[in-house]
Design an enzyme around this catalytic site. Structure first.
Site, mmCIF file in Angstrom:
data_model
loop_
_atom_site.group_PDB
_atom_site.id
_atom_site.type_symbol
_atom_site.label_atom_id
_atom_site.label_comp_id
_atom_site.label_asym_id
_atom_site.label_seq_id
_atom_site.Cartn_x
_atom_site.Cartn_y
_atom_site.Cartn_z
ATOM 1 N N TYR A 3 1.182 10.847 -3.371
ATOM 2 C CA TYR A 3 1.158 11.341 -4.745
ATOM 3 C C TYR A 3 0.938 12.851 -4.810
ATOM 4 C CZ TYR A 3 0.706 6.343 -5.293
ATOM 5 O OH TYR A 3 0.915 4.989 -5.196
ATOM 6 N N CYS A 33 0.889 28.657 -16.473
ATOM 7 C CA CYS A 33 0.269 29.053 -17.736
ATOM 8 C C CYS A 33 -0.367 27.866 -18.427
ATOM 9 C CB CYS A 33 1.310 29.723 -18.613
ATOM 10 S SG CYS A 33 1.954 31.166 -17.790
ATOM 11 N N ARG A 54 -2.461 15.967 -9.217
ATOM 12 C CA ARG A 54 -3.601 15.045 -9.310
ATOM 13 C C ARG A 54 -4.860 15.670 -9.933
ATOM 14 N NH1 ARG A 54 -5.958 12.295 -5.906
ATOM 15 N NH2 ARG A 54 -5.777 10.354 -7.051
ATOM 16 N N PRO A 58 0.826 -1.216 0.000
ATOM 17 C CA PRO A 58 0.000 0.000 0.000
ATOM 18 C C PRO A 58 0.858 1.264 0.000
ATOM 19 C CG PRO A 58 0.120 -0.895 2.215
ATOM 20 C CD PRO A 58 0.878 -1.852 1.331
#
Ligand code: LLP
Length: 424
Positions: free
Chosen positions: A372, A344, A314, A276
């Site tokens: 993450y 940008c 994400r 995990p």
């Protein structure tokens, strides 16, 4: 985030006993802030859930590879799932035990395999016939017998975002079911390899048990087929992928996951391996960011903040929903905002259509980014990467200093001077 370690006290947001407003003032933004207690609670909970079964939890380093975080896991007794030489060296530098390292990944390079053998890792999760023969050649060279497991692609839909689904036959990962036994037979003729396990990893952020159950049934069928040809593996690796609640998902409980796996493995004399990443780290971290501007157009309100897609990818990459909370709760009329970064690109958003009561200069906390988050950050738009901070009850520890301009230019500055020198 866990209520007990992340809460408002008199309308000010705290992680453990640390006031996040004061922390942001002291350390600057953007910064990642992690809660040690959360990480340790997650560690205790997963091990408790599997306590009736011989098991090893190998933390997936890619989720958050900060050295201090790895050191915390190492001290808790964790194993590690790595996918590169860089991750290998991070684990070693952080005090991790090489003998508890599993090396996964579909494209291990020659030098990475050699380094991992040199370090004496526990096992390679092999994904292709070619990789198998590479490892065998290198093992021969070192005159060492190397442990391997076969990562199987069970062709199962994990019902997750397509970019993080890995167990379907169209995915690049794993050995297809019909190739496993022929490949295992070839290993019998490879004296420097020891086939000790079988593995799956069918994807990430999986919120229902059914795909795991189906994949484990496939693994157990393979276990039996191997047994029939005289190979009895000593471990079964179910990978990572355990989903968490970011928004309105209803992920299964870790105890239910453990009960399902235990019931499947009950009659198999094997050690269970788990990899995990997200489940251990996601809710242990927030990203603090300051609102630089509130921009109102005829169509929308934008809160333009000092963190962007280079800090937290994400939302841009997976359209992921991360909760966003004001660090100081105001009492006024909420308004609808898109929370966007300064880069940008129109993909540079942290959250869309959020009701917030905010002013310029306020801080926001992007929640559940312990996994993450920083590990996927970059220098895009030549932005210095954020600081990382660990909170331990009422202490704060900087565990990665904010990058500075010198860091940004370091890899090129001298080379530019050389170039100019040559062109003189
Ligand atoms: N084991 C292997 C072989 C993996 O490839 C992964 C993740 C894990 C374990 C850990 O999976 P977890 O328990 O964290 O779900 N960047 C994406 C997630 C990519 C996961 C890649 N592999 C995201 O932000 O959602």
């Amino acid at each position: 985030m866990k209520e007990e370690y992340f809460q408002y006290r008199d309308n000010e947001l705290f992680i453990e006993n640390i006031n996040l407003y004061k922390l942001a003032q002291q350390c600057g933004t953007p910064c990642y802030v992690y809660s040690r207690a959360t990480l340790e609670k997650n560690w205790a909970d997963i091990n408790q859930a599997f306590s009736t079964q011989p098991h090893e939890v190998c933390y997936a380093v890619k989720a958050n590879s900060n050295l201090t975080i790895l050191n915390l896991f190492a001290n808790l007794g964790a194993g590690f799932d790595i996918v590169s030489y860089g991750e290998l060296e991070r684990v070693i530098a952080a005090g991790g035990d090489a003998r508890k390292i599993i090396f996964s990944g579909v494209g291990k390079q020659h030098h990475e395999i050699a380094q991992a053998i040199h370090r004496g890792i526990q096992c390679f999760n092999v994904e292709t016939a070619q990789e198998l023969s590479h490892i065998h050649t290198i093992a021969h060279h070192y005159n060492k017998k190397i442990n391997i497991a076969l990562r199987i692609n069970p062709d199962i839909d994990a019902n997750t975002h397509p970019y993080i689904a890995t167990g379907l036959r169209e995915n690049k990962f794993g050995i297809s079911l019909d190739q496993v036994i022929p490949l295992a037979k070839t290993i019998l003729n490879m004296p420097f390899l020891n086939l000790i396990g079988i593995a799956i990893h069918i994807g990430s952020q999986i919120t229902s048990l059914a795909p795991f159950q189906a994949a484990i049934e496939q693994l157990l069928a393979i276990y039996q087929q191997l047994h029939a040809i005289g190979i009895t593996v000593s471990h079964i690796n179910v990978g990572g992928g355990i989903g968490v609640r970011y928004h309105d998902e209803q992920p299964f409980k870790i105890d239910d996951y453990a009960t399902m796996i235990n019931s499947k493995l009950r009659h198999h004399p094997v050690t269970l391996l788990l990899e995990p990443g997200r489940w251990l780290m996601a809710d242990a971290g927030v990203l603090l960011t300051e609102i630089a501007y509130l921009k109102k157009t005829h169509h929308k309100n934008f809160a333009i903040v000092d963190a962007g897609m280079n800090d937290i990818l994400r939302p841009a990459l997976y359209q992921a929903w991360q909760d966003i909370k004001p660090v100081i709760r105001r009492i006024s009329e909420p308004q609808l905002y898109d929370i966007v970064g300064p880069l940008c690109e129109s993909a540079d958003f942290l959250g869309k259509e959020r009701w917030l009561m905010i002013n310029e200069g306020d801080y926001l906390a992007v929640c559940d980014v312990g996994a993450y988050g920083f590990s996927m950050s970059s220098n895009y738009n030549s932005r210095c990467r954020a600081a990382e901070i660990l909170v331990d009850k009422d202490e704060i520890h900087i565990i990665r200093r904010r990058e500075c301009i010198e860091d940004l230019l370091a890899q090129e500055g001298i080379l530019l001077n050389e170039w100019l020198e040559i062109r003189k």
